[in-house]
Design an enzyme around this catalytic site. Structure first.
Site, mmCIF file in Angstrom:
data_model
loop_
_atom_site.group_PDB
_atom_site.id
_atom_site.type_symbol
_atom_site.label_atom_id
_atom_site.label_comp_id
_atom_site.label_asym_id
_atom_site.label_seq_id
_atom_site.Cartn_x
_atom_site.Cartn_y
_atom_site.Cartn_z
ATOM 1 N N LEU A 107 0.771 -1.195 -0.051
ATOM 2 C CA LEU A 107 0.019 -0.005 -0.006
ATOM 3 C C LEU A 107 0.795 1.385 0.023
ATOM 4 O O LEU A 107 1.684 1.319 0.693
ATOM 5 C CB LEU A 107 -0.961 0.014 1.144
ATOM 6 N N ALA A 108 0.819 1.976 -1.101
ATOM 7 C CA ALA A 108 1.547 3.217 -1.201
ATOM 8 C C ALA A 108 0.640 4.513 -1.614
ATOM 9 O O ALA A 108 1.276 5.055 -2.555
ATOM 10 C CB ALA A 108 2.801 2.880 -2.180
ATOM 11 N N ARG A 118 2.856 15.218 6.606
ATOM 12 C CA ARG A 118 3.875 15.728 7.728
ATOM 13 C C ARG A 118 5.327 15.708 7.147
ATOM 14 O O ARG A 118 6.355 16.382 8.035
ATOM 15 C CB ARG A 118 3.660 14.935 8.869
ATOM 16 N N GLN A 177 -5.599 3.828 -6.014
ATOM 17 C CA GLN A 177 -6.871 3.806 -5.213
ATOM 18 C C GLN A 177 -7.313 5.488 -5.386
ATOM 19 O O GLN A 177 -6.587 6.233 -5.064
ATOM 20 C CB GLN A 177 -6.292 3.686 -3.666
ATOM 21 N N ARG A 205 32.772 9.206 -9.349
ATOM 22 C CA ARG A 205 31.485 9.226 -9.919
ATOM 23 C C ARG A 205 31.063 8.402 -10.810
ATOM 24 O O ARG A 205 31.778 7.375 -11.298
ATOM 25 C CB ARG A 205 31.415 10.907 -10.763
ATOM 26 N N TYR A 258 41.171 15.734 -12.610
ATOM 27 C CA TYR A 258 39.957 15.486 -13.169
ATOM 28 C C TYR A 258 40.033 14.738 -14.411
ATOM 29 O O TYR A 258 40.695 15.128 -15.398
ATOM 30 C CB TYR A 258 39.269 16.664 -13.432
#
Ligand code: UD1
Ligand code: MG
Length: 448
Positions: free
Chosen positions: A11-12, A18, A78, A319, A352
């Protein structure tokens, strides 16, 4: 484990006001992965044969996060938020298919383990028609209470509907419930909404089942596992618990963590035995580290592979697409992006390296930069094996530096360099003998 077939429903549909966020709460991340994806991954790990996800109206983003982990999940909407039983019934088409067990999970409760779900499945195979996963709550406020009579589960009472005496019960409902597949639809369809919230409560399935002479039982777990995310403080608490677990798992698997509480993992971090991780290291998603490697202090890695015996850091940044070969060294203040650093190559200081290959045993001098971007496109730099790139060189891509080539320090290299050649691309140095002494004499005279 049991060989009974199992449908798990997540169920999401909750927005989570809040959280004070434009993002639905189940998409907030724990260990770099959306909360709902954790729940779905746990359902898969617990052996769900079928998976259904119930999302709020139009929430394709929530569906997408879940499908990333379980592409075979079926998504239901839903349309109105009428309660947890109503939410489960949104997946009616899935419930109507024959299955032995149906387990309902909440998409905002990411710490539940596959082992705990396995215990629910075992309980179902022992003949229970409704199984509730419960826990002893330190503070039961807000939870549904499990009412036990004559050693059996008689009902679940929601906080708002509970009497004084019922509120003193500390055995609570985690929200995870199992249902015998052959009864689930009949039970849920019989649930009404005459309660304090006017909602269809999934928890009422217990009383309905009892009224029909079916068996309802409780499986107990630990409170920590059922922490749900409703606000940012709970999100932080889930993160802390998750990280603590992951660190324990890493230590148990033979990884050295010199200061475990300062190392942060992503949900998919893979680290082999005999890797040493120094303090203050952060792993983003998609990192694999092979045996014997050492990740030195204050490094940040994401989307990277580090091969056997390599040394990363201190203060290195890997990265996405960084592929570091065996025994290669990536030192302080070196950033690697979408680049293969082959076995034994070294970039030890202040560089880099992006969109590149650095051949085996090549040495990248301090301050070397691959100039891979012109504001429009990204271009590749290919450096062969055994090359030596002098310090403070700018390698302007697209560029090929062949095996064994040598680049003079401080060069700006714009043209390809053949194998074993020396390339120098900088202003020539001139010497003016005695110039400084003459200059000083003249300046001192002027000051007087
Ligand atoms: C629920 C349980 C309570 C349990 C507690 C554990 C019910 C009636 N009560 O209460 O016994 O102790 O969880 O945290 O089930 N949801 C929908 N659609 C809805 C309503 C809810 O998808 O119409 C989802 C929410 O997004 C959430 C979950 O169901 O993931 C639980 O709903 P919530 O309103 O938080 O129930 P609680 O009052 O916490
Ligand atoms: Mg709740």
């Amino acid at each position: 484990m049991t060989n009974r077939s199992c449908l798990m429903i997540v169920l999401a549909a909750g927005e989570g006001t809040r959280m004070k966020s434009a993002t639905p709460k189940v998409l907030h991340e724990v260990a770099g992965r959306p909360i709902v994806a954790h729940v779905v991954a746990t359902a898969v790990a617990a052996g769900a044969d079928r998976l259904a996800l119930v999302v709020g109206p139009g929430r394709q983003d929530v569906a997408k996060a879940a499908l990333a982990v379980a592409p075979h999940a079926r998504v239901f909407e839903q349309t109105e938020r009428l309660g947890t039983a109503h939410a489960v019934l949104s997946a009616r088409a899935a419930l109507a298919e024959a299955v032995d067990d149906v387990i309902v999970l909440y998409g905002d409760t990411p710490l539940v383990t596959p082992e705990t779900l396995a215990r629910v499945r075992t309980e179902m195979s022992a003949g229970s028609d409704v199984v509730v996963l419960g826990f002893e709550a330190a503070n039961p406020t807000g939870y549904g209470r499990l009412l036990i009579q004559n050693g059996e589960l008689a009902a679940i009472r929601e906080e708002r509907d509970a009497s004084e005496a019922e509120r003193r019960v500390t055995l609570c409902n985690s929200g995870i419930m199992g249902f015998a597949g052959k009864h689930v639809l009949a039970l849920l369809d019989a649930i009404g909404n005459q309660n304090a919230k006017g909602e269809y409560y999934l928890t009422d399935a217990v009383e309905v089942a009892r009224g029909r002479g079916l068996r309802a039982t409780v499986v107990e777990g630990s409170e920590q596992e059922f922490l749900g995310v409703n606000d940012r403080a709970q999100l932080a608490a889930c993160e802390a618990t998750y990280q603590r677990r992951y660190r324990h798992a890493m230590l148990a698997a033979g990884v050295t963590l010199q200061a475990p509480e300062t190392v942060f993992f992503a949900a998919d971090t893979l680290i082999a035995a005999d890797v040493v991780i120094e303090p203050n290291v952060v792993f983003g998603p998609g990192v694999t580290v092979e045996t014997g490697a050492r990740i030195r202090a204050f490094s940040h890695l994401e989307g990277a592979r580090v091969a056997e015996g390599a040394i990363i850091g201190p203060y290195a940044r890997l990265r996405p697409g960084a592929d570091i070969g065996k025994a290669a060294h990536i030192g302080n203040f070196v950033e690697i992006k979408n680049a293969t650093i082959e076995d034994g190559a070294k970039a030890n200081h202040l560089s880099y390296i992006g969109d590149a290959r650095v051949g085996s045993r090549s040495n990248i001098g301090a301050g070397t930069i691959t100039c891979n971007y012109d504001g429009f496109g990204k271009y590749h730099t290919d450096i062969g094996a055994g090359a030596f790139i002098g310090s403070n060189s700018s390698l302007v891509a697209p560029l090929t530096i062949a095996d064994g080539a040598y680049i003079g320090s401080g060069s700006v290299i714009t043209d390809d360099v053949p194998a074993d050649a020396l390339a120098i691309g900088r202003g020539r140095q001139t010497i003016k003998a005695g110039w400084a002494a003459t200059f000083r004499t003249r300046m001192k005279a002027m000051k007087k």
